[in-house]
Design a protein around this motif. Structure first.
Motif, PDB file in Angstrom:
ATOM      1  N   SER A  62     -33.837  36.462  32.516  1.00 24.48           N
ATOM      2  CA  SER A  62     -34.376  36.462  31.126  1.00 24.48           C
ATOM      3  C   SER A  62     -35.942  36.458  30.697  1.00 24.48           C
ATOM      4  O   SER A  62     -36.594  36.425  31.839  1.00 24.48           O
ATOM      5  CB  SER A  62     -33.779  35.161  30.608  1.00 24.48           C
ATOM      6  OG  SER A  62     -34.222  33.956  31.113  1.00 24.48           O
ATOM      7  N   TYR A 100     -35.773  26.012  32.012  1.00 26.88           N
ATOM      8  CA  TYR A 100     -37.030  26.307  32.520  1.00 26.88           C
ATOM      9  C   TYR A 100     -38.355  25.485  32.428  1.00 26.88           C
ATOM     10  O   TYR A 100     -38.918  25.460  33.577  1.00 26.88           O
ATOM     11  CB  TYR A 100     -37.451  27.834  32.350  1.00 26.88           C
ATOM     12  CG  TYR A 100     -36.362  28.927  32.802  1.00 26.88           C
ATOM     13  CD1 TYR A 100     -36.435  29.122  34.232  1.00 26.88           C
ATOM     14  CD2 TYR A 100     -35.462  29.727  32.064  1.00 26.88           C
ATOM     15  CE1 TYR A 100     -35.630  29.928  34.906  1.00 26.88           C
ATOM     16  CE2 TYR A 100     -34.650  30.390  32.677  1.00 26.88           C
ATOM     17  CZ  TYR A 100     -34.960  30.644  34.018  1.00 26.88           C
ATOM     18  OH  TYR A 100     -33.976  31.692  34.635  1.00 26.88           O
ATOM     19  N   GLU A 153     -26.150  31.524  48.805  1.00 24.40           N
ATOM     20  CA  GLU A 153     -25.790  31.156  47.227  1.00 24.40           C
ATOM     21  C   GLU A 153     -25.035  30.059  46.882  1.00 24.40           C
ATOM     22  O   GLU A 153     -24.449  29.412  47.867  1.00 24.40           O
ATOM     23  CB  GLU A 153     -24.893  32.348  46.774  1.00 24.40           C
ATOM     24  CG  GLU A 153     -24.676  32.383  45.089  1.00 24.40           C
ATOM     25  CD  GLU A 153     -23.166  32.542  44.923  1.00 24.40           C
ATOM     26  OE1 GLU A 153     -22.305  32.203  45.982  1.00 24.40           O
ATOM     27  OE2 GLU A 153     -22.637  32.654  43.769  1.00 24.40           O
ATOM     28  N   ASP A 154     -25.104  29.277  45.772  1.00 23.44           N
ATOM     29  CA  ASP A 154     -24.265  28.119  45.784  1.00 23.44           C
ATOM     30  C   ASP A 154     -24.211  27.841  44.023  1.00 23.44           C
ATOM     31  O   ASP A 154     -24.929  28.343  43.371  1.00 23.44           O
ATOM     32  CB  ASP A 154     -25.179  26.933  46.233  1.00 23.44           C
ATOM     33  CG  ASP A 154     -24.235  25.922  46.040  1.00 23.44           C
ATOM     34  OD1 ASP A 154     -23.102  26.000  46.637  1.00 23.44           O
ATOM     35  OD2 ASP A 154     -24.624  24.618  45.936  1.00 23.44           O
ATOM     36  N   HIS A 169     -30.796  26.941  27.476  1.00 28.31           N
ATOM     37  CA  HIS A 169     -31.273  27.724  28.554  1.00 28.31           C
ATOM     38  C   HIS A 169     -32.791  27.765  28.725  1.00 28.31           C
ATOM     39  O   HIS A 169     -33.371  27.552  29.981  1.00 28.31           O
ATOM     40  CB  HIS A 169     -30.980  29.255  28.174  1.00 28.31           C
ATOM     41  CG  HIS A 169     -31.560  30.227  29.041  1.00 28.31           C
ATOM     42  ND1 HIS A 169     -32.673  30.715  28.828  1.00 28.31           N
ATOM     43  CD2 HIS A 169     -30.879  30.992  29.977  1.00 28.31           C
ATOM     44  CE1 HIS A 169     -32.618  31.712  29.936  1.00 28.31           C
ATOM     45  NE2 HIS A 169     -31.700  31.970  30.396  1.00 28.31           N
TER      46      HIS A 169
HETATM   47  C1  LIG Z   1     -29.015  38.237  42.914  1.00 28.64           C
HETATM   48  C2  LIG Z   1     -28.944  36.805  41.765  1.00 28.64           C
HETATM   49  C3  LIG Z   1     -28.652  35.767  42.699  1.00 28.64           C
HETATM   50  C4  LIG Z   1     -28.369  34.529  42.169  1.00 28.64           C
HETATM   51  N1  LIG Z   1     -27.971  33.442  42.862  1.00 28.64           N
HETATM   52  C5  LIG Z   1     -27.838  32.317  42.480  1.00 28.64           C
HETATM   53  C6  LIG Z   1     -27.189  31.295  42.979  1.00 28.64           C
HETATM   54  O1  LIG Z   1     -26.884  31.247  44.176  1.00 28.64           O
HETATM   55  N2  LIG Z   1     -26.770  29.928  42.024  1.00 28.64           N
HETATM   56  C7  LIG Z   1     -27.065  29.884  40.888  1.00 28.64           C
HETATM   57  O2  LIG Z   1     -26.653  28.819  40.261  1.00 28.64           O
HETATM   58  N3  LIG Z   1     -27.515  30.748  40.193  1.00 28.64           N
HETATM   59  C8  LIG Z   1     -27.796  32.123  40.938  1.00 28.64           C
HETATM   60  N4  LIG Z   1     -28.474  33.091  40.263  1.00 28.64           N
HETATM   61  C9  LIG Z   1     -28.514  32.927  38.742  1.00 28.64           C
HETATM   62  C10 LIG Z   1     -30.062  32.830  38.528  1.00 28.64           C
HETATM   63  O3  LIG Z   1     -30.535  31.611  39.232  1.00 28.64           O
HETATM   64  C11 LIG Z   1     -30.228  32.572  36.985  1.00 28.64           C
HETATM   65  O4  LIG Z   1     -29.782  31.303  36.486  1.00 28.64           O
HETATM   66  C12 LIG Z   1     -29.415  33.433  36.197  1.00 28.64           C
HETATM   67  O5  LIG Z   1     -30.033  34.648  36.760  1.00 28.64           O
HETATM   68  C13 LIG Z   1     -29.902  32.902  34.646  1.00 28.64           C
HETATM   69  O6  LIG Z   1     -31.182  33.055  34.396  1.00 28.64           O
HETATM   70  P1  LIG Z   1     -31.556  33.874  33.122  1.00 28.64           P
HETATM   71  O7  LIG Z   1     -30.877  33.471  32.202  1.00 28.64           O
HETATM   72  O8  LIG Z   1     -33.241  33.916  33.166  1.00 28.64           O
HETATM   73  O9  LIG Z   1     -31.356  35.511  33.854  1.00 28.64           O
HETATM   74  C14 LIG Z   1     -28.422  34.504  40.775  1.00 28.64           C
HETATM   75  C15 LIG Z   1     -28.966  35.591  39.956  1.00 28.64           C
HETATM   76  C16 LIG Z   1     -29.035  36.654  40.820  1.00 28.64           C
HETATM   77  C17 LIG Z   1     -29.506  37.856  39.913  1.00 28.64           C
END
Ligand SMILES: Cc1cc2nc3c(=O)[nH]c(=O)nc-3n(C[C@H](O)[C@H](O)[C@H](O)COP(=O)(O)O)c2cc1C
Length: 437
Positions: free
Chosen positions: A228, A157, A56-57, A153
């Motif tokens: 999302s 993408y 993760e980062d 947001h």
């Molecule tokens: C299990 C999991 C691991 C993730 N690991 C990272 C990560 O290491 N670094 C990061 O910036 N975001 C991480 N995210 C966030 C996602 O990449 C993404 O940015 C976040 O879910 C928001 O996207 P969404 O709004 O489409 O849900 C993680 C999310 C989940 C659920």
């Protein structure tokens, strides 16, 4: 293998130093910056047949609590953490079969650099590299790279679509068979098989070809976590594996069905992407001990509401420090992790912020798994039968060699005895192992 074996992976949260000072963590507060714990983790999960280790980062220090970094620094929350591609390179040298998947954010690395880093890792590991593709979620991280804020947001993408197109074209810029190494003719590389990509996009451009050469996997594995609606569509188009945090078997099953529908709509075979759900099992020698451990987790949460809310604020960009803990949570929105916030609000319902954060931060990920190794193995089997696949992503906020062993030497043998996970890797490449069942 039985009809429905599943996959296992591990989500390593930064340096994991936050468990310093706790029992069984050795001298992590002094040793965190060396690789020893990471290597022990990687070798343990490789011995247990895991598909991959996801690093993760995030690239900033949290400040979403009273507009200060204090709570994050004092508690070692997501800080300090090292550059994941550097750690990944070292872990590749310490392992033979395990997939290694660093996180690289699209706002921080140019696509050429990402293609080159991940391509190099794929070469160095003989086909075990992946890339956790994230778009970033905090303006604080953008400011470390000279920007005022991250793009909105959904636009992130849109930009990521272009980004992935460049990265994959660069990986494809070397045709199979480009390296001939023909001693008779003296030709090392057939220049007609190495191509410029000349990609000119709205957000990114690149000329190519990639100068680091072809990747053993052709294209290294892409991991994604967007939850999302826009994020899910993106993941369905591009990911080989998706990591998700959704609460409960019914929501997990729905998430997987939606993924498969999105993949079909994108012209992909749903079997070519493995969806793993994040979990933090509570394991002990007896059921009573495991229940006591789970109860202690809840008591600990009540004693650390501030840090738990700061952690949630860190991924949602919300400063909860001024909120009334004993009032209902109410409406919230974010330009950060939208799905995580939605899941939190769903679980919170009409409860107070205090009750909601204790519940959210102690229910161990997508499903609560509590018991002896054999009981947890049975619970995982039941969940996967209901959901349909494809496996679990373990994470531990408070990681130690002992807590790792509970999984790799306690739980995994119990899963193996039930025929639910692999006993040995069938392939060299990460993607082949992922798609093996
Ligand atoms: C299990 C999991 C691991 C993730 N690991 C990272 C990560 O290491 N670094 C990061 O910036 N975001 C991480 N995210 C966030 C996602 O990449 C993404 O940015 C976040 O879910 C928001 O996207 P969404 O709004 O489409 O849900 C993680 C999310 C989940 C659920």
């Amino acid at each position: 293998m039985p009809a429905n074996p599943f996959h296992l992976a591990w989500f390593l949260q930064g340096s994991s130093i936050q468990s310093w000072g706790e029992k069984w963590t050795g001298n992590i507060s002094e040793e965190w910056m060396t690789l020893d714990l990471f290597i022990d983790l990687a070798r343990s999960i490789e011995r247990a047949g895991f598909d991959y280790l996801l690093l993760e980062d995030s690239i900033y220090i949290g400040q979403n609590w009273q507009n200060s970094r204090e709570i994050f620094l004092r508690n070692g929350m997501s800080v300090p953490r090292q550059e994941p591609s550097v750690v990944a390179a070292m872990l590749i040298g310490a392992t033979r079969k395990l997939g290694i998947v660093p996180t690289l954010s699209t706002f921080a690395y140019h696509p050429y650099l990402t293609a080159r880093i991940v391509g190099s890792l794929d070469q160095l590991s003989s086909g075990r590299a992946g890339w956790n593709m994230v778009t970033g979620s905090s303006d604080l991280s953008a400011q470390n790279f000279g920007m005022d804020r991250l793009p909105e947001h959904d636009k992130r993408y849109d930009m990521a679509e272009e980004y992935v197109a460049i990265v994959t074209k660069l990986w494809d810029s070397w045709e199979p068979g480009a390296i001939v190494a023909d001693r008779q003719s003296g030709v090392l590389i057939d220049h007609t098989k190495v191509h410029q990509i000349d990609f000119v996009g709205e957000y990114y451009s690149s000329r190519g070809p990639l100068n680091s050469g072809p990747c053993p996997q052709g294209r290294p594995v892409i991991a994604q976590a967007g939850g999302s609606p826009r994020g899910k569509k993106f993941a369905a188009q591009h990911a080989d594996t998706i990591v998700a945090h959704v609460k409960g078997p019914a929501a997990m099953k729905a998430y997987r069905q939606e993924l498969h529908a999105n993949m079909r709509a994108a012209g992909r075979d749903p079997a070519t992407c493995k969806l793993l759900f994040i979990v933090t099992p509570t394991i002990a020698e007896t059921a009573e001990e495991a229940q006591a451990k789970a109860a202690k987790r809840v008591a600990d949460a009540h004693a650390s509401i501030d840090t738990r809310l700061a952690q949630l604020g860190w991924i949602t960009n919300i400063d909860f420090s001024g909120f009334d803990y004993d009032a209902p949570v109410g409406e919230l929105s974010t330009n950060g992790h939208q799905e995580s916030l939605r899941q939190f609000l769903l679980k919170a319902g009409k409860r107070t912020l205090r009750e909601a954060i204790v519940d959210y931060s102690t229910t161990g990920g997508s499903v609560d798994l509590v018991g002896t190794p054999d009981q947890v193995a049975a619970q995982m089997d039941e969940v996967m039968q209901e959901v349909g696949g494809d496996g679990f992503l373990f994470t531990q906020g408070h990681m130690s060699r002992r807590s790792i062993a509970e999984i790799t030497d306690g739980l995994v043998p119990a899963l193996q005895q039930r025929g639910l996970v692999r006993r040995a890797y069938a392939h060299q490449h990460l993607r082949d192992n992922l798609l093996d069942f």
